[in-house]
Design an enzyme around this catalytic site. Structure first.
Site, mmCIF file in Angstrom:
data_model
loop_
_atom_site.group_PDB
_atom_site.id
_atom_site.type_symbol
_atom_site.label_atom_id
_atom_site.label_comp_id
_atom_site.label_asym_id
_atom_site.label_seq_id
_atom_site.Cartn_x
_atom_site.Cartn_y
_atom_site.Cartn_z
ATOM 1 N N ASP A 44 0.836 -1.200 0.000
ATOM 2 C CA ASP A 44 0.000 0.000 0.000
ATOM 3 C C ASP A 44 0.877 1.260 0.000
ATOM 4 O O ASP A 44 1.867 1.328 0.739
ATOM 5 C CB ASP A 44 -0.879 -0.032 1.265
ATOM 6 N N GLU A 60 1.735 -0.550 -5.017
ATOM 7 C CA GLU A 60 0.736 0.469 -5.334
ATOM 8 C C GLU A 60 1.491 1.786 -5.376
ATOM 9 O O GLU A 60 1.845 2.356 -4.342
ATOM 10 C CB GLU A 60 -0.350 0.535 -4.247
#
Ligand code: NOJ
Length: 535
Positions: free
Chosen positions: A201, A275
């Site tokens: 993330d 990401e």
């Protein structure tokens, strides 16, 4: 025989556990719920699942506010449930990718609580970005949070801490070796428990520069970073080159170390996907250099118009940029942060685009429910839970629409998702989108996905690069068509609202819309559809 590592051209199914299947009637999906549906997942023809966070969390940001990264939140079950899920997935030859959140913790994490108690100047505060206020009481700089509002929150003793997202998500200080050591512990914890990879993330956010310097245009920068805010293309690109908290060189040092850790597990072939929303697009390739991560998300298709020039550029750029570092691209049409593709571009277009990207080299991500052709859920403001909605004070409705639970069976909401009240309401209008309903309809989106993924495996995984056959940029006759060949397959997408003839030879394998006709030796592709031909 394909000897590439499992992830190279894998189809990866993203599960948002809270919205997948509720096994205990509390209205929220959970890990045993996922385990109980693994036969369904396997039947789709995917290779792996990516589970959005299920760790201990006050759930202020859908679990991306992690209070203990090495445990399971009771709303999702416990560690035994996680082990069971992994074991059952592996029995079905499905790999499991966990979602790790290294940019920030929850403010409920013991470190942050200790930092609050320990006070200014303490070692505990050095794990985060705590700074004194300016003499006039204002925060250390003028950055705006990605979710809206200031990026700084003041604590009782007057210091401010940095949070790029919600105030409940204090950013970690990655210059601190303790932070590095703790995350390596977390990675090993989950690998030892059996996971096969990680989705990282905010992978581009770990290192911040100029934390005490104002940005010349904080509001412009904040708008540029938000895809739901319209902005002139050139202006957005210029602003995106000035982000002081994303894509700093230092993040790559972290991933080089992580890569060594992953590789130390040898034949387990542990993979990681970043990401990383970065600009310019070439910067994304740095995350997938040979000694860094394995994949980086390509987000372009989450916003691309259904237009042949736009899609040609996205595909061509992604393939060619990745090739410079000997990597393959990734493709995603939907995820838990974006409007569902069927709502964004239309249901026929969404099917056509899916079939178009399933033929491409690289890894394909499918967000649970996408295979059913689900639109965004229709919600009242009183239903919404996303901090983006609350922090923007209205203009952004947030991401809950994409997170409405899946409809499984029956004719009445909540369609078998839960025996209780679902955490977000499921509209009665989803009656024809249930798995049960689509399984008996041979023309359903579900059948299209299953058939396409089977054909992809049979003919295309490992089949090398593409050759463009038709595009307005490519010696083409019409901009209604986008077409390429790969291995033995020719893929033709008709983006227009009328049928289009094309020269593709071979036998029709699959089509996303109505039937393909033949006329004067040409194939006639239905409007807003993609077809695959086997030559
Ligand atoms: C990206 C995640 O996908 C999103 O859901 C989350 O809100 C932010 N990162 C912050 O962790």
């Amino acid at each position: 025989m394909n000897s590439s590592p499992w992830w190279k051209e894998a189809t990866i199914y993203q599960i948002y556990p809270r919205s997948f299947f509720d096994s205990n009637g509390d209205g929220e999906g959970d890990l045993p719920g996922v385990t109980s549906k693994l036969d369904y997942v396997k039947s789709l023809g995917v290779d792996a699942i990516w589970l959005s966070p299920f760790y201990t969390s006050p759930n202020k940001d859908g679990g991306y506010d992690v209070a203990n990264p090495r445990d399971v939140d009771p709303r999702f079950g416990n560690l035994e449930d996680a082990k069971e899920l992994i074991a059952h997935a592996h029995q079905r030859d499905l790999r499991v990718i966990a979602d790790i959140v290294p940019n920030h913790f929850s403010d409920q994490h013991v470190w942050f609580q200790a930092a609050l108690k320990a006070g200014p100047g303490s070692k505990e505060r050095e794990r985060f970005h705590f700074y004194d206020a300016h003499a006039d009481g204002t925060p250390p700089n003028n950055w705006i949070s990605i979710f809206g509002g200031p990026s700084w929150t003041q604590v009782e003793d007057g210091q401010f801490y940095l949070h790029l997202f919600d105030s409940s998500q204090p950013d970690l200080n990655w210059e601190n070796p303790e932070v590095n050591a703790d995350f390596e512990k977390t990675l090993r914890f989950w690998i030892d428990l059996g996971v096969d990879g990680f989705r990282i993330d905010v992978a581009h956010g770990l290192i911040k520069e100029d934390v005490l310097t104002n940005h010349p245009d904080p509001q412009g920068l904040s708008d540029a970073l938000r895809l739901d805010v319209a902005m002139d293309f050139e202006k957005r690109n210029a602003l995106l080159l000035t982000v002081p908290f994303f894509d700093r060189q230092g993040v790559h040092e972290i991933y080089k170390k992580w890569r060594k850790l992953f590789d130390s597990y040898g034949e387990r072939n542990i993979m990681a996907v970043a990401e990383a929303w970065v600009h310019p697009p070439v910067n994304a390739t740095r995350y997938v250099r040979a000694d860094e991560l394995h994949q980086v998300f390509n987000f372009d298709l989450l916003t691309a118009e259904f237009n042949s020039d736009v899609l040609f550029d996205v595909v061509e750029r992604s393939i060619s940029l990745n090739a410079t570092v000997n990597a393959l691209p990734t493709w995603a049409l939907s995820n838990h942060d974006s409007p569902r593709v069927a709502s964004r571009i239309g249901d026929e277009q969404a099917r056509a685009l899916a079939l178009f990207v399933f033929g491409l080299p690289g890894s394909t991500y499918v967000f649970a429910g996408q295979e059913l052709g689900l639109p965004d859920g229709q919600l009242q403001d009183s239903d919404r839970q996303d901090p983006m909605f609350f922090r923007s004070n209205g203009p952004s409705k947030g991401r809950d629409g994409a997170r409405v639970p899946l409809p499984w069976s029956g004719d009445t909401t909540p369609f078998g998702f839960s025996t209780g009240k679902p955490w977000l309401p499921i509209s009665q209008s989803w009656k024809d989108f249930t798995v049960e309903h689509e399984l008996i309809d041979p023309k359903s989106s579900l059948h299209l996905y299953k058939n396409a993924l089977e054909l992809r495996k049979e003919f295309l995984v490992g089949a090398g690069g593409i050759t463009w056959l038709e595009s307005s940029r490519h010696g083409s006759k019409k901009d209604a068509l986008l077409s390429y060949s790969r291995g033995p397959i020719t893929v033709v997408m008709n983006l227009s609202d009328s049928v289009q003839e094309c020269d593709a030879a071979g036998k029709l394998l699959i089509v996303s819309g109505a039937n393909v006709d033949a006329r004067d030796g040409k194939k006639v592709i239905p409007a807003r559809s993609t077809a695959w031909f086997l030559t």
